[in-house]
Design an enzyme around this catalytic site. Structure first.
Site, short mmCIF file in Angstrom:
data_model
loop_
_atom_site.label_atom_id
_atom_site.label_comp_id
_atom_site.label_asym_id
_atom_site.label_seq_id
_atom_site.Cartn_x
_atom_site.Cartn_y
_atom_site.Cartn_z
N ASP A 292 -96.24 -23.21 27.82
CA ASP A 292 -96.25 -22.16 29.14
C ASP A 292 -95.10 -21.04 28.79
O ASP A 292 -93.89 -21.31 27.81
CB ASP A 292 -95.64 -22.67 30.18
N TYR B 57 -90.30 -34.23 24.01
CA TYR B 57 -89.98 -33.40 23.66
C TYR B 57 -87.89 -33.20 25.02
O TYR B 57 -87.53 -34.35 25.01
CB TYR B 57 -90.41 -32.84 25.75
#
Length: 266
Positions: free
Chosen positions: A56, A114
């Site tokens: 994003d 992540y």
């Protein structure tokens, strides 16, 4: 005839509107698509770049993966140099590999890792504001590590997904979730390794975890959130600036999940 190239890249996501191409927006996919088509002298049909998944706006990558089909057979080193010579300074191609024509950067993914960086300084550090979030309240790392155990395994993460998700199911499996304190940088460092992540899932999980560490949630509140399946109960979404796509796994290099994922979990 065309040749398929797999590229592994790093980027500072601060000044991008995410990975996915968007009209009149600066995106990673948009820049890459423009460059590879220019290198190929604007072929018809145009070359399409396929990423391992979206990041994003504001999210960084240490190792994002993409692929494209190129009409010329360039040595990997030449392709690496050519791409890096044309890319902006906030993107770097780290590796180029020629791969079989059936390789797909998205559909062959078997897992992702992540990292999230949370600065614990009382005041915002101007030199870290683009690359960390901030949590100025005291945290109990032991509570966080207890809570992290509740994330391990297969769960319905409906309470941890932002509206706008296009996933067919909110069930995901987390193989590893950990947190440590970087004393030198005064940061909380989170890592999550799983077979897939939903829209804003990591940022919502971290928001819950720091609240647990600060004592505003019960240490096992994650178990309650699985049951209620209500995004509003998870409350905050921490900033994109602290989030990094650290590694994308493919069949054969993923110790926890050595085969490709079902389509609905990619």
């Amino acid at each position: 005839m065309s040749y398929r190239y797999k590229i592994t890249m790093a980027y500072d996501g601060t000044d991008f509107y995410g990975f996915q191409r968007q009209p009149k927006k600066r995106t990673i996919e948009g820049i890459l698509t423009k460059i590879v088509n220019k290198m190929a002298k604007n072929p018809e049909p145009a070359i399409t770049v396929y990423g391992s998944g979206r990041t994003d706006a504001g999210v960084h990558a240490l190792e994002q993966v993409a692929h494209f089909d190129f009409p010329y057979d360039l040595p990997e080193e030449n392709m690496l140099k050519a791409l890096n010579s044309m890319l902006p300074l906030d993107v770097q191609i780290k590796k180029v590999e020629k791969v079989p024509s059936d390789f797909h950067a998205r559909y062959d993914v078997s897992g992702k890792r992540y990292m999230y960086r949370m600065d614990m300084g009382e005041f915002r550090n101007p030199f870290k504001r683009r690359y960390t979030a901030q949590w100025r309240f005291p945290v109990d790392i032991d509570k966080i590590n207890i809570a992290l155990k509740d994330l391990i395994g297969e769960h319905d993460f409906t309470s941890f997904v932002a509206s706008g998700s296009s996933a067919r199911t909110n069930v995901r499996t987390i193989y590893e979730a950990k947190c440590r304190i970087d004393e030198k940088e005064n940061e909380l460092i989170f890592e999550f390794y799983g077979n897939g992540f939903l829209y804003n899932m990591v940022r919502i999980m971290v928001g819950v975890l720091v609240e647990i560490g600060s004592g505003s949630r019960d240490v096992h509140d994650i178990l309650r959130l699985y049951e209620v399946k209500d995004r509003t109960e998870a409350r905050r979404t921490v900033p994109a600036s602290g989030l990094y796509l650290k590694h994308v796994y493919y069949e054969g290099d993923d110790p926890a999940h050595p085969t490709k994922l079902p389509h609905h979990q990619r």
